[in-house]
Scaffold this motif. Structure first.
Motif, PDB file in Angstrom:
ATOM      1  N   GLY A 122     -29.258 -36.991   3.854  1.00 27.52           N
ATOM      2  CA  GLY A 122     -30.644 -36.727   3.513  1.00 27.52           C
ATOM      3  C   GLY A 122     -31.491 -37.953   3.342  1.00 27.52           C
ATOM      4  N   ARG A 123     -31.155 -39.059   4.001  1.00 33.95           N
ATOM      5  CA  ARG A 123     -31.953 -40.281   3.854  1.00 33.95           C
ATOM      6  C   ARG A 123     -33.354 -40.063   4.418  1.00 33.95           C
ATOM      7  NH1 ARG A 123     -31.092 -44.090   0.665  1.00 33.95           N
ATOM      8  NH2 ARG A 123     -32.276 -45.383   2.060  1.00 33.95           N
ATOM      9  N   VAL A 124     -34.349 -40.306   3.582  1.00 38.96           N
ATOM     10  CA  VAL A 124     -35.746 -40.091   3.951  1.00 38.96           C
ATOM     11  C   VAL A 124     -36.491 -41.413   3.806  1.00 38.96           C
ATOM     12  CG1 VAL A 124     -37.878 -38.846   3.380  1.00 38.96           C
ATOM     13  CG2 VAL A 124     -35.655 -37.689   3.152  1.00 38.96           C
ATOM     14  N   LEU A 125     -37.273 -41.758   4.821  1.00 47.31           N
ATOM     15  CA  LEU A 125     -38.147 -42.928   4.752  1.00 47.31           C
ATOM     16  C   LEU A 125     -39.585 -42.440   4.757  1.00 47.31           C
ATOM     17  CD1 LEU A 125     -38.785 -45.964   4.831  1.00 47.31           C
ATOM     18  CD2 LEU A 125     -38.585 -45.853   7.338  1.00 47.31           C
ATOM     19  N   VAL A 126     -40.328 -42.804   3.721  1.00 41.26           N
ATOM     20  CA  VAL A 126     -41.763 -42.538   3.652  1.00 41.26           C
ATOM     21  C   VAL A 126     -42.443 -43.846   4.002  1.00 41.26           C
ATOM     22  CG1 VAL A 126     -43.714 -41.874   2.199  1.00 41.26           C
ATOM     23  CG2 VAL A 126     -41.486 -40.765   1.869  1.00 41.26           C
ATOM     24  N   ALA A 127     -43.195 -43.846   5.114  1.00 37.26           N
ATOM     25  CA  ALA A 127     -43.821 -45.071   5.615  1.00 37.26           C
ATOM     26  C   ALA A 127     -45.336 -44.947   5.568  1.00 37.26           C
ATOM     27  CB  ALA A 127     -43.360 -45.335   7.043  1.00 37.26           C
ATOM     28  N   GLY A 128     -45.959 -45.745   4.729  1.00 34.59           N
ATOM     29  CA  GLY A 128     -47.419 -45.812   4.703  1.00 34.59           C
ATOM     30  C   GLY A 128     -47.866 -46.761   5.786  1.00 34.59           C
ATOM     31  N   ILE A 129     -48.748 -46.285   6.669  1.00 33.50           N
ATOM     32  CA  ILE A 129     -49.223 -47.143   7.749  1.00 33.50           C
ATOM     33  C   ILE A 129     -50.743 -47.143   7.783  1.00 33.50           C
ATOM     34  CG2 ILE A 129     -47.138 -47.015   9.149  1.00 33.50           C
ATOM     35  CD1 ILE A 129     -48.337 -44.860  10.794  1.00 33.50           C
ATOM     36  N   GLY A 130     -51.303 -48.231   8.279  1.00 34.51           N
ATOM     37  CA  GLY A 130     -52.748 -48.362   8.385  1.00 34.51           C
ATOM     38  C   GLY A 130     -53.201 -49.753   8.008  1.00 34.51           C
TER      39      GLY A 130
ATOM     40  N   GLY B 263     -34.135 -47.607  22.666  1.00 34.34           N
ATOM     41  CA  GLY B 263     -32.830 -46.957  22.682  1.00 34.34           C
ATOM     42  C   GLY B 263     -32.479 -46.211  21.411  1.00 34.34           C
ATOM     43  N   GLY B 264     -33.425 -46.083  20.501  1.00 35.10           N
ATOM     44  CA  GLY B 264     -33.169 -45.366  19.255  1.00 35.10           C
ATOM     45  C   GLY B 264     -33.324 -43.868  19.410  1.00 35.10           C
ATOM     46  N   ASP B 265     -32.870 -43.158  18.401  1.00 32.46           N
ATOM     47  CA  ASP B 265     -33.020 -41.708  18.335  1.00 32.46           C
ATOM     48  C   ASP B 265     -34.136 -41.377  17.360  1.00 32.46           C
ATOM     49  OD1 ASP B 265     -30.872 -41.074  20.037  1.00 32.46           O
ATOM     50  OD2 ASP B 265     -29.441 -41.227  18.386  1.00 32.46           O
ATOM     51  N   LEU B 266     -34.867 -40.316  17.665  1.00 33.10           N
ATOM     52  CA  LEU B 266     -35.893 -39.868  16.735  1.00 33.10           C
ATOM     53  C   LEU B 266     -35.232 -39.135  15.575  1.00 33.10           C
ATOM     54  CD1 LEU B 266     -38.799 -38.331  18.855  1.00 33.10           C
ATOM     55  CD2 LEU B 266     -38.760 -40.506  17.655  1.00 33.10           C
ATOM     56  N   PRO B 267     -35.560 -39.540  14.357  1.00 36.91           N
ATOM     57  CA  PRO B 267     -35.135 -38.721  13.230  1.00 36.91           C
ATOM     58  C   PRO B 267     -36.065 -37.493  13.189  1.00 36.91           C
ATOM     59  CG  PRO B 267     -36.502 -40.521  12.456  1.00 36.91           C
ATOM     60  CD  PRO B 267     -36.321 -40.708  13.953  1.00 36.91           C
ATOM     61  N   ARG B 268     -35.908 -36.653  12.209  1.00 38.03           N
ATOM     62  CA  ARG B 268     -36.899 -35.586  11.998  1.00 38.03           C
ATOM     63  C   ARG B 268     -38.158 -36.299  11.518  1.00 38.03           C
ATOM     64  NH1 ARG B 268     -36.284 -30.170   8.347  1.00 38.03           N
ATOM     65  NH2 ARG B 268     -38.200 -29.237   9.129  1.00 38.03           N
ATOM     66  N   VAL B 269     -39.306 -35.999  12.139  1.00 38.32           N
ATOM     67  CA  VAL B 269     -40.515 -36.770  11.866  1.00 38.32           C
ATOM     68  C   VAL B 269     -41.661 -35.863  11.423  1.00 38.32           C
ATOM     69  CG1 VAL B 269     -42.261 -38.328  12.833  1.00 38.32           C
ATOM     70  CG2 VAL B 269     -39.879 -38.498  13.605  1.00 38.32           C
ATOM     71  N   PHE B 270     -42.320 -36.286  10.346  1.00 37.95           N
ATOM     72  CA  PHE B 270     -43.539 -35.646   9.870  1.00 37.95           C
ATOM     73  C   PHE B 270     -44.611 -36.718   9.762  1.00 37.95           C
ATOM     74  CE2 PHE B 270     -40.091 -33.179   8.055  1.00 37.95           C
ATOM     75  CZ  PHE B 270     -40.486 -31.864   8.283  1.00 37.95           C
ATOM     76  N   VAL B 271     -45.851 -36.325  10.031  1.00 35.21           N
ATOM     77  CA  VAL B 271     -46.987 -37.190   9.750  1.00 35.21           C
ATOM     78  C   VAL B 271     -47.846 -36.449   8.733  1.00 35.21           C
ATOM     79  CG1 VAL B 271     -49.067 -38.305  10.645  1.00 35.21           C
ATOM     80  CG2 VAL B 271     -46.993 -38.251  12.038  1.00 35.21           C
TER      81      VAL B 271
ATOM     82  N   GLU C  96     -43.462 -33.953  -2.623  1.00 31.61           N
ATOM     83  CA  GLU C  96     -42.790 -32.656  -2.447  1.00 31.61           C
ATOM     84  C   GLU C  96     -42.038 -32.601  -1.122  1.00 31.61           C
ATOM     85  OE1 GLU C  96     -45.520 -29.388  -2.858  1.00 31.61           O
ATOM     86  OE2 GLU C  96     -45.816 -29.753  -5.004  1.00 31.61           O
ATOM     87  N   LEU C  97     -42.670 -33.070  -0.065  1.00 29.58           N
ATOM     88  CA  LEU C  97     -42.036 -33.053   1.251  1.00 29.58           C
ATOM     89  C   LEU C  97     -40.786 -33.936   1.257  1.00 29.58           C
ATOM     90  CD1 LEU C  97     -42.143 -32.126   4.220  1.00 29.58           C
ATOM     91  CD2 LEU C  97     -43.690 -34.049   4.670  1.00 29.58           C
ATOM     92  N   ALA C  98     -40.882 -35.137   0.717  1.00 33.85           N
ATOM     93  CA  ALA C  98     -39.744 -36.057   0.692  1.00 33.85           C
ATOM     94  C   ALA C  98     -38.603 -35.490  -0.150  1.00 33.85           C
ATOM     95  CB  ALA C  98     -40.174 -37.424   0.151  1.00 33.85           C
ATOM     96  N   CYS C  99     -38.923 -34.939  -1.316  1.00 35.54           N
ATOM     97  CA  CYS C  99     -37.880 -34.363  -2.172  1.00 35.54           C
ATOM     98  C   CYS C  99     -37.229 -33.165  -1.491  1.00 35.54           C
ATOM     99  CB  CYS C  99     -38.466 -33.950  -3.521  1.00 35.54           C
ATOM    100  SG  CYS C  99     -38.907 -35.345  -4.592  1.00 35.54           S
ATOM    101  N   GLY C 100     -38.018 -32.323  -0.848  1.00 35.54           N
ATOM    102  CA  GLY C 100     -37.471 -31.159  -0.144  1.00 35.54           C
ATOM    103  C   GLY C 100     -36.575 -31.561   1.010  1.00 35.54           C
TER     104      GLY C 100
ATOM    105  N   ALA D 142     -34.982 -34.428   1.366  1.00 37.38           N
ATOM    106  CA  ALA D 142     -33.777 -35.070   0.828  1.00 37.38           C
ATOM    107  C   ALA D 142     -32.802 -34.012   0.321  1.00 37.38           C
ATOM    108  CB  ALA D 142     -34.150 -36.041  -0.290  1.00 37.38           C
ATOM    109  N   ALA D 143     -33.310 -32.986  -0.354  1.00 34.74           N
ATOM    110  CA  ALA D 143     -32.446 -31.915  -0.858  1.00 34.74           C
ATOM    111  C   ALA D 143     -31.818 -31.141   0.294  1.00 34.74           C
ATOM    112  CB  ALA D 143     -33.242 -30.973  -1.759  1.00 34.74           C
ATOM    113  N   ASP D 144     -32.591 -30.852   1.336  1.00 30.51           N
ATOM    114  CA  ASP D 144     -32.052 -30.153   2.501  1.00 30.51           C
ATOM    115  C   ASP D 144     -30.949 -30.978   3.161  1.00 30.51           C
ATOM    116  OD1 ASP D 144     -33.827 -28.100   2.083  1.00 30.51           O
ATOM    117  OD2 ASP D 144     -35.139 -28.604   3.773  1.00 30.51           O
ATOM    118  N   GLY D 145     -31.169 -32.271   3.283  1.00 27.57           N
ATOM    119  CA  GLY D 145     -30.162 -33.151   3.877  1.00 27.57           C
ATOM    120  C   GLY D 145     -28.910 -33.225   3.027  1.00 27.57           C
ATOM    121  N   ALA D 146     -29.084 -33.281   1.709  1.00 23.17           N
ATOM    122  CA  ALA D 146     -27.922 -33.324   0.817  1.00 23.17           C
ATOM    123  C   ALA D 146     -27.133 -32.023   0.918  1.00 23.17           C
ATOM    124  CB  ALA D 146     -28.377 -33.582  -0.619  1.00 23.17           C
ATOM    125  N   ALA D 147     -27.840 -30.901   1.049  1.00 24.51           N
ATOM    126  CA  ALA D 147     -27.151 -29.611   1.185  1.00 24.51           C
ATOM    127  C   ALA D 147     -26.385 -29.546   2.502  1.00 24.51           C
ATOM    128  CB  ALA D 147     -28.167 -28.468   1.094  1.00 24.51           C
TER     129      ALA D 147
END
Length: 186
Positions: free
Chosen positions: A7-15, A122-130, A161-165, A167-172
């Motif tokens: 469930g590793r989640v990266l929250v990236a602020g960009i701009g 050559g990388g793989d896309l993780p699950r991505v949200f914007v 909320e999105l990051a916690c959800g 991460a919990a889904d990944g841990a499950a």
């Protein structure tokens, strides 16, 4: 490349904080409370370093990427939207796509450009949200416009909320994979 279950989640602020509302993502991650997040959620300010973000994702440590940015979503300035991005939309995004044009620029990249670069490397896309906010002003200034500034607290709540959800889904999923012999051997 096989992505490990977890469930590793990266929250990236960009701009770009020097371009008014373009600094939305940076402001949101700056205000996030790390103590409200599980240990497997990482929050980082990438600012205009989209190329760096693409390289960071190459190692496959993150199962989920949540990019926070100013994007031209429908609605008045300050409107928030959560957009789930899939590989097909990364490959087929055009100039009218709300996630932005695909140009590669070492000083700042739109979300789709970051993901395209990751794939080209050559990388793989993780699950991505914007998590995006419609900007009002993208001119040289170091402050958010009133409608975008008013949306920041709600965006912090939404991203948390999105990051916690996620991460919990990944841990499950990780727990299921280790306790189910059929999944563990798959």
């Amino acid at each position: 490349m096989n992505r490990p279950v977890g469930g590793r989640v990266l929250v990236a602020g960009i701009g770009n904080v020097f371009l008014g509302d373009d600094g939305f993502g940076v402001e949101v991650v700056r205000r996030m409370d790390g103590s409200a997040l599980p240990a497997d959620v990482e929050v980082a300010d990438y600012g205009v370093r989209g190329v760096h973000l693409a390289y960071e994702l190459l190692d496959g440590r993150h199962d989920v990427l949540i990019m926070v940015d100013a994007v031209p979503v429908e609605g008045p300035p300050g409107t928030l939207a959560v957009i789930e991005v899939d590989a097909a939309s990364v490959d087929g995004a055009g100039p009218d796509d709300p996630l932005g044009p695909p140009a590669v620029d070492g000083h700042g990249m739109h979300p789709v450009a970051v993901l395209r670069l990751l794939l080209r490397l050559g990388g793989d896309l993780p699950r991505v949200f914007v998590v995006g906010c419609r900007p009002a002003v993208v001119d040289e200034r170091m402050e958010l416009s009133p409608p975008v500034r008013a949306a920041v607290d709600e965006a912090v709540r939404l991203v948390t909320e999105l990051a916690c959800g996620e991460a919990a889904d990944g841990a499950a999923r990780d727990k299921d994979a280790t306790t189910d012999p059929e999944r563990a051997n798959a």
